[in-house]
Every structure is written in C-alpha cells, then in structure tokens.
Design a protein around this motif. Structure first.
Motif, PDB file in Angstrom:
ATOM      1  N   ASN A 309      28.654  18.858   7.114  1.00  0.00           N
ATOM      2  CA  ASN A 309      30.311  19.234   7.053  1.00  0.00           C
ATOM      3  C   ASN A 309      30.891  18.116   8.020  1.00  0.00           C
ATOM      4  O   ASN A 309      30.365  18.031   9.008  1.00  0.00           O
ATOM      5  N   ALA A 310      31.711  17.536   7.375  1.00  0.00           N
ATOM      6  CA  ALA A 310      32.220  16.280   8.169  1.00  0.00           C
ATOM      7  C   ALA A 310      33.538  17.027   9.063  1.00  0.00           C
ATOM      8  O   ALA A 310      34.591  17.394   8.541  1.00  0.00           O
ATOM      9  N   ALA A 311      33.171  17.329  10.202  1.00  0.00           N
ATOM     10  CA  ALA A 311      34.009  18.181  10.958  1.00  0.00           C
ATOM     11  C   ALA A 311      34.806  17.165  12.155  1.00  0.00           C
ATOM     12  O   ALA A 311      34.119  16.544  12.731  1.00  0.00           O
ATOM     13  N   VAL A 312      35.897  17.648  12.340  1.00  0.00           N
ATOM     14  CA  VAL A 312      36.760  16.808  13.331  1.00  0.00           C
ATOM     15  C   VAL A 312      37.551  17.999  14.060  1.00  0.00           C
ATOM     16  O   VAL A 312      37.765  18.941  13.739  1.00  0.00           O
ATOM     17  N   ALA A 313      37.858  17.661  15.507  1.00  0.00           N
ATOM     18  CA  ALA A 313      38.426  18.652  16.152  1.00  0.00           C
ATOM     19  C   ALA A 313      39.694  18.004  17.067  1.00  0.00           C
ATOM     20  O   ALA A 313      39.490  16.806  17.524  1.00  0.00           O
ATOM     21  N   THR A 314      40.554  18.684  17.478  1.00  0.00           N
ATOM     22  CA  THR A 314      41.627  18.280  18.532  1.00  0.00           C
ATOM     23  C   THR A 314      41.990  19.201  19.433  1.00  0.00           C
ATOM     24  O   THR A 314      41.829  20.561  19.170  1.00  0.00           O
ATOM     25  N   VAL A 315      42.414  18.826  20.422  1.00  0.00           N
ATOM     26  CA  VAL A 315      42.927  19.960  21.530  1.00  0.00           C
ATOM     27  C   VAL A 315      44.502  19.754  21.671  1.00  0.00           C
ATOM     28  O   VAL A 315      44.772  18.552  21.969  1.00  0.00           O
ATOM     29  N   VAL A 316      45.136  20.817  21.892  1.00  0.00           N
ATOM     30  CA  VAL A 316      46.695  20.788  21.853  1.00  0.00           C
ATOM     31  C   VAL A 316      47.097  21.417  23.095  1.00  0.00           C
ATOM     32  O   VAL A 316      46.714  22.673  23.175  1.00  0.00           O
ATOM     33  N   PRO A 317      47.839  20.977  23.888  1.00  0.00           N
ATOM     34  CA  PRO A 317      48.499  21.743  25.121  1.00  0.00           C
ATOM     35  C   PRO A 317      49.365  22.989  24.497  1.00  0.00           C
ATOM     36  O   PRO A 317      50.138  22.671  23.598  1.00  0.00           O
ATOM     37  N   GLY A 318      49.506  23.884  25.342  1.00  0.00           N
ATOM     38  CA  GLY A 318      50.240  25.081  25.229  1.00  0.00           C
ATOM     39  C   GLY A 318      49.632  26.042  24.436  1.00  0.00           C
ATOM     40  O   GLY A 318      48.227  26.223  24.396  1.00  0.00           O
ATOM     41  N   PRO A 319      50.436  27.125  24.097  1.00  0.00           N
ATOM     42  CA  PRO A 319      49.801  28.257  23.735  1.00  0.00           C
ATOM     43  C   PRO A 319      49.318  28.019  22.167  1.00  0.00           C
ATOM     44  O   PRO A 319      49.794  27.272  21.496  1.00  0.00           O
ATOM     45  N   PRO A 320      48.525  28.919  21.498  1.00  0.00           N
ATOM     46  CA  PRO A 320      48.239  28.686  20.281  1.00  0.00           C
ATOM     47  C   PRO A 320      49.278  29.246  19.385  1.00  0.00           C
ATOM     48  O   PRO A 320      49.975  30.091  19.585  1.00  0.00           O
ATOM     49  N   PRO A 321      49.496  28.632  17.887  1.00  0.00           N
ATOM     50  CA  PRO A 321      50.343  29.108  17.047  1.00  0.00           C
ATOM     51  C   PRO A 321      49.893  30.569  16.712  1.00  0.00           C
ATOM     52  O   PRO A 321      48.870  31.172  16.613  1.00  0.00           O
ATOM     53  N   ALA A 322      51.123  31.150  16.245  1.00  0.00           N
ATOM     54  CA  ALA A 322      50.850  32.559  15.468  1.00  0.00           C
ATOM     55  C   ALA A 322      50.022  32.433  14.272  1.00  0.00           C
ATOM     56  O   ALA A 322      50.090  31.197  13.519  1.00  0.00           O
ATOM     57  N   PRO A 323      49.117  33.351  14.051  1.00  0.00           N
ATOM     58  CA  PRO A 323      48.197  33.243  13.047  1.00  0.00           C
ATOM     59  C   PRO A 323      49.065  33.061  11.557  1.00  0.00           C
ATOM     60  O   PRO A 323      48.328  32.008  10.859  1.00  0.00           O
ATOM     61  N   ASP A 324      50.210  33.642  11.322  1.00  0.00           N
ATOM     62  CA  ASP A 324      50.859  33.184  10.094  1.00  0.00           C
ATOM     63  C   ASP A 324      51.208  31.798   9.930  1.00  0.00           C
ATOM     64  O   ASP A 324      51.249  31.133   8.774  1.00  0.00           O
ATOM     65  N   ALA A 325      51.660  31.174  11.201  1.00  0.00           N
ATOM     66  CA  ALA A 325      51.977  29.498  11.283  1.00  0.00           C
ATOM     67  C   ALA A 325      50.822  28.814  10.807  1.00  0.00           C
ATOM     68  O   ALA A 325      50.920  28.046   9.798  1.00  0.00           O
ATOM     69  N   LEU A 326      49.552  29.166  11.515  1.00  0.00           N
ATOM     70  CA  LEU A 326      48.486  28.577  11.145  1.00  0.00           C
ATOM     71  C   LEU A 326      47.904  28.603   9.471  1.00  0.00           C
ATOM     72  O   LEU A 326      47.645  27.750   8.992  1.00  0.00           O
ATOM     73  N   SER A 327      47.988  29.925   9.037  1.00  0.00           N
ATOM     74  CA  SER A 327      47.768  30.370   7.804  1.00  0.00           C
ATOM     75  C   SER A 327      48.705  29.277   6.745  1.00  0.00           C
ATOM     76  O   SER A 327      48.255  28.902   5.736  1.00  0.00           O
ATOM     77  N   ALA A 328      49.760  29.445   7.018  1.00  0.00           N
ATOM     78  CA  ALA A 328      51.011  28.727   6.144  1.00  0.00           C
ATOM     79  C   ALA A 328      50.684  27.151   6.200  1.00  0.00           C
ATOM     80  O   ALA A 328      50.809  26.584   5.115  1.00  0.00           O
ATOM     81  N   ALA A 329      50.203  26.552   7.306  1.00  0.00           N
ATOM     82  CA  ALA A 329      50.232  24.993   7.495  1.00  0.00           C
ATOM     83  C   ALA A 329      48.879  24.895   6.624  1.00  0.00           C
ATOM     84  O   ALA A 329      48.855  23.733   6.019  1.00  0.00           O
ATOM     85  N   PHE A 330      47.996  25.710   6.670  1.00  0.00           N
ATOM     86  CA  PHE A 330      46.482  25.397   6.109  1.00  0.00           C
ATOM     87  C   PHE A 330      46.547  25.508   4.553  1.00  0.00           C
ATOM     88  O   PHE A 330      46.094  24.721   3.883  1.00  0.00           O
ATOM     89  N   ALA A 331      47.453  26.300   4.070  1.00  0.00           N
ATOM     90  CA  ALA A 331      47.711  26.566   2.717  1.00  0.00           C
ATOM     91  C   ALA A 331      48.295  25.453   2.096  1.00  0.00           C
ATOM     92  O   ALA A 331      48.221  24.900   1.011  1.00  0.00           O
ATOM     93  N   GLU A 332      49.484  24.928   2.977  1.00  0.00           N
ATOM     94  CA  GLU A 332      50.253  23.602   2.577  1.00  0.00           C
ATOM     95  C   GLU A 332      49.307  22.431   2.469  1.00  0.00           C
ATOM     96  O   GLU A 332      49.310  21.733   1.413  1.00  0.00           O
ATOM     97  N   LEU A 333      48.546  22.196   3.391  1.00  0.00           N
ATOM     98  CA  LEU A 333      47.614  21.214   3.364  1.00  0.00           C
ATOM     99  C   LEU A 333      46.732  21.186   2.264  1.00  0.00           C
ATOM    100  O   LEU A 333      46.459  20.175   1.464  1.00  0.00           O
ATOM    101  N   GLN A 334      46.149  22.301   1.604  1.00  0.00           N
ATOM    102  CA  GLN A 334      45.325  22.488   0.452  1.00  0.00           C
ATOM    103  C   GLN A 334      46.276  22.277  -0.676  1.00  0.00           C
ATOM    104  O   GLN A 334      45.859  21.561  -1.828  1.00  0.00           O
ATOM    105  N   ARG A 335      47.475  22.519  -0.732  1.00  0.00           N
ATOM    106  CA  ARG A 335      48.536  22.431  -1.975  1.00  0.00           C
ATOM    107  C   ARG A 335      48.799  20.873  -1.994  1.00  0.00           C
ATOM    108  O   ARG A 335      48.579  20.313  -3.021  1.00  0.00           O
ATOM    109  N   ARG A 336      48.951  20.288  -0.554  1.00  0.00           N
ATOM    110  CA  ARG A 336      49.038  18.661  -1.201  1.00  0.00           C
ATOM    111  C   ARG A 336      47.823  17.833  -1.492  1.00  0.00           C
ATOM    112  O   ARG A 336      48.141  16.740  -2.084  1.00  0.00           O
ATOM    113  N   HIS A 337      46.638  18.409  -1.025  1.00  0.00           N
ATOM    114  CA  HIS A 337      45.545  17.578  -1.528  1.00  0.00           C
ATOM    115  C   HIS A 337      44.378  18.327  -2.282  1.00  0.00           C
ATOM    116  O   HIS A 337      43.670  19.424  -1.821  1.00  0.00           O
TER     117      HIS A 337
END
Length: 447
Positions: A309-337
């Motif tokens: 598994n080609a895995a990469v990670a990043t750390v972002v300052p601040g509170p984590p995003p709401a679960p629905d925001a992360l789900s929508a973003a991940f779904a959009e990434l899959q739609r794009r690619h």
C-alpha cells in the motif's frame, strides 16, 4: 500611488469539461444560460463548484471574466476557438517548464500570501534591495503556482532569476538566494534540462520581454511560451485557464474561497440504435501485466498487500474536520479520479478490473488521541492505512484520520498497481484542499 492588486482583483476562471466535443458545447451552453438567468451569481462560488464538484473529462474549455454577464457571453460564443481534440492524460510531474526572468520588476506584483512571505524575508535578510525583491517575487509566484496544482517538470532562470530558480528547486535556501542577490552576485543563465521538457509548455514568469528566451536553446515545439506578468492580474487567470485546457489538474479557483452552488449537470448522450457504444460502457477490462504481477503475488502470500500500500500522511494544525466533511471530500476525490474506483473481481475464474460508477470507499477515522503529538498522530494513521486490503471486489484505496489536542492527521493509501497512473502525495494534497472546501466556515465566538 495606486495600491497593488490583490487576490480578489484577479479575474475568475470558469473551467468546464466533457466526454466529447458535442457534450462540451452543450455544457458551455447550459452554464452560459444559467449565468444569464443568475446575473448576481458569485463567480467565486461558480469557480469552486466547477473545480471541486465534478469529474474531469478530456475535452476541456475555460473562460476568464469579472462578471456573470461577461462569462456567459464568452461561454456562449460559438465562434470562439476551441481545440476539438481531447487533452492528453498528464502523468505526475509532467508539468510545464517554469522560466524565471530576472529582469528588474517595474511595478509591484499582485499581493499574494506566498509573495508577501518572500518579500518579508527580503526585507529581513537583504535590506529590501531591488534585486532581492525580484528574487522574492519570482520565488513567491513559483510557490503560488505549486499551491494551485502546477507541478513543473523543471524550474530554470535567467539573471537573478537563476537564484530564485535554485531556491525554488531546493538547491539554495531562500535567505541565501536573497542575500546573494543583494550583494550583487550576478545570476548565471541556466541551461534547460537535457530531457523531460520536449513538448512541455513553457511558462515565463517575470517582466515581459521579447528576448526573454534568447539565452536559452528551446525545443522548437516550445517557442510560443505562456507568460505570467507579476503586475498584470489578467495573466494569472489566463495562465491557469490555458493549463486547464491542456489537461493539467490545476486549481482554477485561484485559491479564493467560495461555497458550492447548484449548477447545470453534464449532458449524458444516449447511444443511437446501431451506433458505437460509448467508451465507458464496458463494465470490465483485463488486468494489465503490472496489476497481475502485484495481485497474484499478494494472493499467494495471503495478506502481504499491506506491504504494497503506497501510503502517505500529513498533519494539519487545528481541530479535526467533521466526519461528513471528510466523507464528502474523500468521495469527491474518488469522483475526480476514476482509478480510485477500481476494483478487482474474479467472475468465472478470470480476474478482471472494473471502475465503479460511484465512490465506494469510506474514510476510517481512528479514536481521537487526547495526548497525541504531531508525529504520534502521523505514525498512527500511516500504520492504519498500511493494513492489508481484501483485494477482491473492494476499493483499493484507504483514508484514515485521527484527531489530537492541537492537530489532526490524515493518511491516504493506494494499492501499488494503481500508482502507475496516480501520485499518492498529490492525491493527499488534493484531499486536504477538498476537506477545507467542504468544512463549514468557522463561526465567530460571541464577545
């Protein structure tokens, strides 16, 4: 003295795509009609929606403008030149060649965050000498383009632009480049890379000069360069629009905030009786030799897919995003690619690959770590992302996140065979940007 232009002064870019030229013409007409009927539309909202809410297709078009009426007229102009051929598929790193022209800048650059940060260093390390300011602006504009998804195949420079190019490549620390420019160190015109630039568009960043390319022996295919004039805000939009037309996955919102709005959808043409089947009608395809090699190895080893598994990670300052925001973003990434929607199946004893019509992979949030520092959060999501994949009839991509006291970590893992056409690091950067677009704006606290 006129104030320098800012990000809000730049024209907007509206970029559309479709499967074929006929659908592209219809897409343009639909969006033009919507803009005509919505004269008060915020073009930042339209640009962000077009850039984050739709799958990319090979036939592309883009216009730049300052108002809905202007954009509608340009989209509806059937006489406007358009390339009938689909844009080529761009591999990771197959970007334009950036040439930084070190001619002294006659006017102030557009006020961008990356440029402002570099100019601040010029004041601290180089006493704000004119040559150092030129290096700072060229470096900042290169950083701004990279933040917009422009990944150059190479960065070269002329004059003091060579110092800015060395800093942009990481060969020289920016403070050292600024100090060298302030001390009068003459910049040396750099040679083009011996290979990797043939056929790539050339982007000249700096004061426009007819002889900007004279010191460089360019390939005949690249003698008509694109330009980015630091003081001319229209060139910023025109450049990203042209790169979009040529098949590059650039951020056509120019980094401006906006919100998603409902726009006309893509036209989907039905096949006429007896006509050829559309290109995306086949539900399956044979595995490539590269896919077969990795898949069969991991099937025999029973669970070794986690090692691949080609895995990469990043750390972002601040509170984590709401679960629905992360789900929508991940779904959009899959739609794009579409490659991220690939699954391997074994119908009738023969392994085949198919692309799911809609995103199927979901994020896997880990239990928050109230004491976790950035490195511990990063290692945790990487470890989770590298766990073995089932490989059969399931998505071959994984997204993991974990929140901490002051940061949150995000990891993306892609099964090795898919990385022949995907760059996991670029995908992760794109996912972080999508999370920011889908996250609700921070509400001010009452006094």
């Amino acid at each position: 003295m006129n104030r320098p232009l800012t990000l809000t002064d730049l024209p907007r870019v509206l970029a559309v795509s479709a499967r074929d030229p006929e659908s592209l013409a219809e897409t343009r007409a639909r969006l033009a009609g919507w803009l005509e009927n919505t004269p008060d539309a915020d073009l930042d909202d339209v640009a962000l929606t077009l850039g984050t809410g739709r799958e990319r297709f090979p036939c592309r078009y883009a216009v730049t403008g300052d108002s809905a009426a202007e954009a509608a007229a340009l989209l509806a102009d059937v006489g406007a030149p358009a390339d009938p051929d689909p844009a080529p598929v761009r591999a990771p790193g197959d970007g334009p060649l950036l040439l930084l022209d070190g001619t002294a800048l006659a006017s102030a650059s557009v006020d961008l965050p990356e440029v402002a940060d570099a100019l601040r260093l010029a004041r601290e390390h180089a006493d704000d000498v004119e040559a150092a300011r030129t290096v700072a602006v060229l470096y900042g504009l290169t950083a701004w383009l990279r933040a917009r998804g422009v990944t150059p195949c190479a960065v070269r420079g002329t004059g003091v632009g060579a110092l800015a190019a060395a800093a942009a490549r990481g060969d020289l620390a920016l403070p050292d480049a600024l100090s060298a420019a302030a001390a009068g160190t003459p910049g040396t015109d750099e040679d083009l890379p011996e290979e990797g630039h043939t056929g790539a568009p050339v982007v000249v960043i700096g004061a426009p000069r007819p002889d900007a390319l004279d010191p460089l022996a360019l390939d005949p295919l690249t003698l008509d360069p694109l330009t980015l004039d630091p003081a001319d805000g229209t060139t910023y939009a025109r450049l990203l629009a042209e790169l979009w037309r040529r098949g590059y996955e650039v951020d056509t919102s120019l980094g401006r905030p906006g919100r998603r709005v409902r726009l006309p959808g893509h036209p989907f043409r039905r096949r006429e009786p007896g006509g050829p089947a559309p290109a995306d009608a086949a539900p399956t395809r044979p595995l490539t030799p590269y896919e077969q090699r990795w898949l069969f190895y991991d099937l025999v080893r029973h669970g070794s897919s986690g090692d691949h598994n080609a895995a990469v990670a990043t750390v972002v300052p601040g509170p984590p995003p709401a679960p629905d925001a992360l789900s929508a973003a991940f779904a959009e990434l899959q739609r794009r690619h579409p490659a991220l929607r690939t699954v391997f199946s074994e119908p009738g004893g023969r392994w085949l690959a198919r692309t799911l019509p809609t995103p199927d992979a979901r994020p896997a949030p880990l239990v928050p770590d109230p004491d976790g520092g950035p490195e511990r959060l990063r290692e945790a999501v990487l470890d989770a992302a590298r766990q073995p994949l089932p490989l059969r009839d399931t998505p071959l991509v994984r997204c993991c996140s974990r929140g901490g006291p002051a940061h949150w970590a995000l990891a993306l893992a892609v099964y090795e065979p898919l990385t022949a056409t995907l760059d996991p690091r670029r995908l992760l950067d794109e996912l972080v940007g999508l999370v920011g677009a889908y996250a609700p704006p921070t509400q001010p606290q009452p006094a």
